[in-house]
Design a protein around this motif. Sequence first.
Motif, PDB file in Angstrom:
ATOM      1  N   GLU A  18      -2.819  51.497 -34.667  1.00  0.00           N
ATOM      2  CA  GLU A  18      -3.342  51.381 -33.309  1.00  0.00           C
ATOM      3  C   GLU A  18      -3.513  52.749 -32.673  1.00  0.00           C
ATOM      4  O   GLU A  18      -2.664  53.632 -32.808  1.00  0.00           O
ATOM      5  CB  GLU A  18      -2.403  50.523 -32.455  1.00  0.00           C
ATOM      6  N   ARG A  23      -8.034  49.324 -33.301  1.00  0.00           N
ATOM      7  CA  ARG A  23      -6.888  48.604 -33.839  1.00  0.00           C
ATOM      8  C   ARG A  23      -7.307  48.066 -35.198  1.00  0.00           C
ATOM      9  O   ARG A  23      -8.293  47.322 -35.312  1.00  0.00           O
ATOM     10  CB  ARG A  23      -6.445  47.450 -32.938  1.00  0.00           C
ATOM     11  N   SER A  36      -8.971  43.303 -39.789  1.00  0.00           N
ATOM     12  CA  SER A  36      -9.446  43.507 -38.427  1.00  0.00           C
ATOM     13  C   SER A  36      -9.787  44.969 -38.232  1.00  0.00           C
ATOM     14  O   SER A  36      -9.025  45.860 -38.608  1.00  0.00           O
ATOM     15  CB  SER A  36      -8.387  43.085 -37.402  1.00  0.00           C
ATOM     16  N   PHE A  38     -11.035  46.497 -34.891  1.00  0.00           N
ATOM     17  CA  PHE A  38     -11.373  46.201 -33.493  1.00  0.00           C
ATOM     18  C   PHE A  38     -11.631  47.502 -32.742  1.00  0.00           C
ATOM     19  O   PHE A  38     -10.763  48.376 -32.661  1.00  0.00           O
ATOM     20  CB  PHE A  38     -10.245  45.422 -32.823  1.00  0.00           C
ATOM     21  N   ASP A  39     -12.845  47.619 -32.214  1.00  0.00           N
ATOM     22  CA  ASP A  39     -13.243  48.769 -31.412  1.00  0.00           C
ATOM     23  C   ASP A  39     -12.763  48.552 -29.982  1.00  0.00           C
ATOM     24  O   ASP A  39     -13.323  47.738 -29.243  1.00  0.00           O
ATOM     25  CB  ASP A  39     -14.765  48.919 -31.476  1.00  0.00           C
ATOM     26  N   ARG A  40     -11.698  49.234 -29.610  1.00  0.00           N
ATOM     27  CA  ARG A  40     -11.130  49.040 -28.274  1.00  0.00           C
ATOM     28  C   ARG A  40     -12.058  49.572 -27.180  1.00  0.00           C
ATOM     29  O   ARG A  40     -12.145  48.989 -26.106  1.00  0.00           O
ATOM     30  CB  ARG A  40      -9.768  49.741 -28.190  1.00  0.00           C
ATOM     31  N   ASP A  43     -14.774  47.047 -27.073  1.00  0.00           N
ATOM     32  CA  ASP A  43     -14.254  45.676 -26.956  1.00  0.00           C
ATOM     33  C   ASP A  43     -14.965  44.752 -27.937  1.00  0.00           C
ATOM     34  O   ASP A  43     -15.541  43.732 -27.571  1.00  0.00           O
ATOM     35  CB  ASP A  43     -14.416  45.162 -25.515  1.00  0.00           C
ATOM     36  N   GLU A  45     -14.885  43.174 -32.224  1.00  0.00           N
ATOM     37  CA  GLU A  45     -14.329  43.008 -33.570  1.00  0.00           C
ATOM     38  C   GLU A  45     -15.461  43.049 -34.602  1.00  0.00           C
ATOM     39  O   GLU A  45     -16.406  42.256 -34.540  1.00  0.00           O
ATOM     40  CB  GLU A  45     -13.584  41.684 -33.686  1.00  0.00           C
ATOM     41  N   TRP A  46     -15.337  43.955 -35.580  1.00  0.00           N
ATOM     42  CA  TRP A  46     -16.390  44.146 -36.559  1.00  0.00           C
ATOM     43  C   TRP A  46     -16.250  43.281 -37.807  1.00  0.00           C
ATOM     44  O   TRP A  46     -17.227  43.094 -38.547  1.00  0.00           O
ATOM     45  CB  TRP A  46     -16.446  45.616 -36.972  1.00  0.00           C
TER      46      TRP A  46
END
Length: 320
Positions: A18, A23, A36, A38-40, A43, A45-46
């Motif tokens: 993280e 993440r 996962s 995840f582009d914070r 926002d 999820e790829w």
Amino acid sequence: MNDTKPTSWYDQPAWALESDALRVVIVPGMGAKIVSLFDRRGDFEWLPGPMPGRPVRPVEYAAPFVEQDMAGWDEMFPTIVACEYPGPGPRHGVALPDHGEAWALPWEVAGAADGELTLTLAGRTLPYRLTRAARINHGGALTLRYTLENLGDDPMPYMWAAHPQFVAGADCRIMLPPEVTEVVNTAGPDVGWGPREARYGWPQTTAPDGRRVRLDKVGPPALGQGRKFFALPDARPSWAEVRRLESGHWLRLAWNPQEVPYFGLWVDEGMVNSVAVAAPEPTTGWYDDLALAWHKGEVKIIPAGGVHTWTLLVRAGAGL
């Protein structure tokens, strides 16, 4: 923030990396699968989750890839499609399973601290050790550092390929560097793109039925089709990018073409997965079959007792 901590994914033990940018969740017991990304900042999820109705569990060795959960990002090694090992020595001719064996074996946690997760795998069919160290760097990119050790007494040809399945969305484009102007069909005639090694222009081309099409565009899963192409072996691309035009999200893979010389692209528009995905696949062989790549002389070979390393960078963001 740059942290490494235990977590779970569908009841499977997992680890999370993280940072303020990403993440990333990884399941060591399921072939070091990245489940996962995840582009914070954006926002988003790829990576797709499991297909409905498919069990989520460690894969049985040599199981067909397309019958599994179809989630996330797998490591393919030492081949992509099943074949007989072509290298010299006592293991010549042994069977290598579909998508290799790295995706279907549990990896050991060699280190999980200071924002880095290091996993390692001892080969079952061939004498090697493959290690992957994952870290989110200060610039917000996921860095995957690979180390391959040949533990045997003979040179070992090998094919490593990343196999990420990125969720394509309603209006998706795949961007490649300008040196990629042609691609070849490597899936054979069954997918509707003519014989193996039939050549097509990139990014626009004429399909076998005469239609003018864009190969860089990913269509919806309702199409029920897929395609697998490789860039020509002398193109040596160093990056690939997936752009979701409807939302502005983008993701870029980057690598050193001296370490990873070849590039494949799988596009699934509902042929295997339940969602449309784009899978850019930097790889060390041309093309899917290790035995064929050996025959063509287009494959990496690690000497007896040798060590090869390579690095893959993954960046994600929003705003085209």
